[in-house]
Motif scaffolding. Sequence first.
Motif, PDB file in Angstrom:
ATOM      1  N   THR A 175       0.823  -1.210   0.000  1.00  0.00           N
ATOM      2  CA  THR A 175       0.000   0.000   0.000  1.00  0.00           C
ATOM      3  C   THR A 175       0.860   1.265   0.000  1.00  0.00           C
ATOM      4  O   THR A 175       0.350   2.348  -0.248  1.00  0.00           O
ATOM      5  N   SER A 176       2.169   1.125   0.302  1.00  0.00           N
ATOM      6  CA  SER A 176       2.987   2.331   0.454  1.00  0.00           C
ATOM      7  C   SER A 176       3.484   2.884  -0.874  1.00  0.00           C
ATOM      8  O   SER A 176       3.792   2.147  -1.801  1.00  0.00           O
ATOM      9  N   LEU A 177       3.577   4.204  -0.927  1.00  0.00           N
ATOM     10  CA  LEU A 177       4.222   4.865  -2.062  1.00  0.00           C
ATOM     11  C   LEU A 177       5.713   4.602  -1.943  1.00  0.00           C
ATOM     12  O   LEU A 177       6.255   4.632  -0.839  1.00  0.00           O
ATOM     13  N   HIS A 178       6.368   4.352  -3.069  1.00  0.00           N
ATOM     14  CA  HIS A 178       7.816   4.094  -2.998  1.00  0.00           C
ATOM     15  C   HIS A 178       8.478   4.470  -4.315  1.00  0.00           C
ATOM     16  O   HIS A 178       7.807   4.682  -5.318  1.00  0.00           O
ATOM     17  N   ARG A 179       9.818   4.561  -4.275  1.00  0.00           N
ATOM     18  CA  ARG A 179      10.570   4.906  -5.474  1.00  0.00           C
ATOM     19  C   ARG A 179      11.981   4.338  -5.382  1.00  0.00           C
ATOM     20  O   ARG A 179      12.432   3.964  -4.285  1.00  0.00           O
ATOM     21  N   VAL A 180      12.657   4.277  -6.523  1.00  0.00           N
ATOM     22  CA  VAL A 180      14.071   3.886  -6.532  1.00  0.00           C
ATOM     23  C   VAL A 180      14.848   5.101  -7.013  1.00  0.00           C
ATOM     24  O   VAL A 180      14.591   5.633  -8.104  1.00  0.00           O
ATOM     25  N   GLU A 181      15.789   5.570  -6.184  1.00  0.00           N
ATOM     26  CA  GLU A 181      16.597   6.747  -6.522  1.00  0.00           C
ATOM     27  C   GLU A 181      17.493   6.453  -7.736  1.00  0.00           C
ATOM     28  O   GLU A 181      17.881   5.300  -7.952  1.00  0.00           O
ATOM     29  N   PRO A 182      17.822   7.475  -8.522  1.00  0.00           N
ATOM     30  CA  PRO A 182      18.660   7.254  -9.706  1.00  0.00           C
ATOM     31  C   PRO A 182      19.979   6.559  -9.353  1.00  0.00           C
ATOM     32  O   PRO A 182      20.600   6.889  -8.343  1.00  0.00           O
ATOM     33  N   VAL A 183      20.367   5.596 -10.190  1.00  0.00           N
ATOM     34  CA  VAL A 183      21.647   4.911 -10.009  1.00  0.00           C
ATOM     35  C   VAL A 183      22.667   5.636 -10.882  1.00  0.00           C
ATOM     36  O   VAL A 183      22.636   5.543 -12.107  1.00  0.00           O
ATOM     37  N   THR A 184      23.537   6.406 -10.235  1.00  0.00           N
ATOM     38  CA  THR A 184      24.414   7.312 -10.981  1.00  0.00           C
ATOM     39  C   THR A 184      25.741   6.670 -11.379  1.00  0.00           C
ATOM     40  O   THR A 184      26.423   7.154 -12.278  1.00  0.00           O
ATOM     41  N   SER A 185      26.137   5.572 -10.691  1.00  0.00           N
ATOM     42  CA  SER A 185      27.283   4.802 -11.177  1.00  0.00           C
ATOM     43  C   SER A 185      27.132   3.356 -10.718  1.00  0.00           C
ATOM     44  O   SER A 185      26.445   3.088  -9.731  1.00  0.00           O
ATOM     45  N   GLY A 186      27.731   2.430 -11.459  1.00  0.00           N
ATOM     46  CA  GLY A 186      27.596   1.013 -11.145  1.00  0.00           C
ATOM     47  C   GLY A 186      26.222   0.496 -11.528  1.00  0.00           C
ATOM     48  O   GLY A 186      25.453   1.193 -12.207  1.00  0.00           O
ATOM     49  N   THR A 187      25.911  -0.704 -11.073  1.00  0.00           N
ATOM     50  CA  THR A 187      24.639  -1.346 -11.442  1.00  0.00           C
ATOM     51  C   THR A 187      23.948  -1.910 -10.213  1.00  0.00           C
ATOM     52  O   THR A 187      24.559  -2.593  -9.403  1.00  0.00           O
ATOM     53  N   ARG A 188      22.664  -1.596 -10.103  1.00  0.00           N
ATOM     54  CA  ARG A 188      21.830  -2.155  -9.029  1.00  0.00           C
ATOM     55  C   ARG A 188      21.056  -3.324  -9.619  1.00  0.00           C
ATOM     56  O   ARG A 188      20.341  -3.172 -10.610  1.00  0.00           O
ATOM     57  N   LEU A 189      21.201  -4.484  -9.014  1.00  0.00           N
ATOM     58  CA  LEU A 189      20.528  -5.691  -9.515  1.00  0.00           C
ATOM     59  C   LEU A 189      19.689  -6.271  -8.378  1.00  0.00           C
ATOM     60  O   LEU A 189      20.217  -6.544  -7.299  1.00  0.00           O
ATOM     61  N   CYS A 190      18.396  -6.437  -8.613  1.00  0.00           N
ATOM     62  CA  CYS A 190      17.486  -6.898  -7.552  1.00  0.00           C
ATOM     63  C   CYS A 190      16.452  -7.870  -8.073  1.00  0.00           C
ATOM     64  O   CYS A 190      16.175  -7.926  -9.275  1.00  0.00           O
ATOM     65  N   SER A 191      15.873  -8.610  -7.157  1.00  0.00           N
ATOM     66  CA  SER A 191      14.648  -9.339  -7.451  1.00  0.00           C
ATOM     67  C   SER A 191      13.533  -8.601  -6.742  1.00  0.00           C
ATOM     68  O   SER A 191      13.736  -8.044  -5.658  1.00  0.00           O
ATOM     69  N   PHE A 192      12.357  -8.580  -7.361  1.00  0.00           N
ATOM     70  CA  PHE A 192      11.207  -7.955  -6.709  1.00  0.00           C
ATOM     71  C   PHE A 192       9.989  -8.831  -6.975  1.00  0.00           C
ATOM     72  O   PHE A 192       9.878  -9.460  -8.024  1.00  0.00           O
ATOM     73  N   PHE A 193       9.111  -8.906  -5.996  1.00  0.00           N
ATOM     74  CA  PHE A 193       7.891  -9.708  -6.158  1.00  0.00           C
ATOM     75  C   PHE A 193       6.891  -9.357  -5.064  1.00  0.00           C
ATOM     76  O   PHE A 193       7.198  -8.575  -4.161  1.00  0.00           O
ATOM     77  N   TRP A 194       5.714  -9.933  -5.186  1.00  0.00           N
ATOM     78  CA  TRP A 194       4.620  -9.598  -4.275  1.00  0.00           C
ATOM     79  C   TRP A 194       4.033 -10.863  -3.683  1.00  0.00           C
ATOM     80  O   TRP A 194       4.209 -11.952  -4.245  1.00  0.00           O
ATOM     81  N   LEU A 195       3.319 -10.657  -2.594  1.00  0.00           N
ATOM     82  CA  LEU A 195       2.613 -11.812  -2.049  1.00  0.00           C
ATOM     83  C   LEU A 195       1.288 -11.393  -1.431  1.00  0.00           C
ATOM     84  O   LEU A 195       1.097 -10.235  -1.031  1.00  0.00           O
ATOM     85  N   GLN A 196       0.383 -12.375  -1.418  1.00  0.00           N
ATOM     86  CA  GLN A 196      -0.866 -12.197  -0.685  1.00  0.00           C
ATOM     87  C   GLN A 196      -0.678 -12.893   0.652  1.00  0.00           C
ATOM     88  O   GLN A 196      -0.284 -14.060   0.707  1.00  0.00           O
ATOM     89  N   SER A 197      -0.947 -12.171   1.721  1.00  0.00           N
ATOM     90  CA  SER A 197      -0.790 -12.729   3.058  1.00  0.00           C
ATOM     91  C   SER A 197      -2.117 -13.331   3.524  1.00  0.00           C
ATOM     92  O   SER A 197      -3.194 -12.927   3.061  1.00  0.00           O
TER      93      SER A 197
END
Length: 229
Positions: free
Chosen positions: A155-177
């Motif tokens: 439910t929360s508002l969120h953002r990812v800040e600009p990646v200005t050098s290097g590489t950000r690598l992530c997994s993202f997913f959702w779940l129903q509780s």
Amino acid sequence: MILCIPSVLAPLESAECRKLLEEALWEDGRATAGHQAMKVKDNMQVPGDHPAAHHVGAVILKALASNPLFMSAALPLHILPPMFNRYSGGQTYGTHVDASVRTMPDGRRIRTDLSCTLFFAEPEEYEGGELIIEDTYGAKSVKLNAGDMVLYPSTSLHRVEPVTSGTRLCSFFWLQSMIRSDERRSLLFDMDIAIQRLTGGLPDQPLVHEATTQLTGVYHNLLRQWAEM
Ligand code: NI
């Protein structure tokens, strides 16, 4: 509740997953963005049907199934297949809210109660890329070690800040509780942690044992009252 779960993946496991992902095919993240998100989303993603996505996704789900902190905090009913994103060269994902309903590969629709982000790169490998989550208590900035994961209300508002050098690598997913309400889920989590501390930290006297059993009963009866399946 925003919770960081350390070492969901062990260092070697995380490094192996990262290698597979780095060799995978990447496409524009806007391919899966909704109308609103399209305007603020600028990243790359691995297509959901790519073998690396399947493989690493399975590794993550297996690790989570045996992670007591995750199970206690999330009380998961359905977990969507993990997806993967990459940010570099100033890429960013502006403030947005995640879609409330998503479709599983088998066509079932699930409600997104909790969002998860698991990090594959060490924080010192890239500049920027913090996940900023706006909570009831203000904004929280999250940038974790490789193998760590953050769990936060969808439910929360969120953002990812600009990646200005290097590489950000992530997994993202959702779940129903099983517990839709963040407030109720947080109460159950606190109670479970307190019971675990009592069980592990006090001498095993009959009275202590009795009280712990009673509290465990209250936990399960609350879960029985509130769980939806
Ligand atoms: Ni999001």
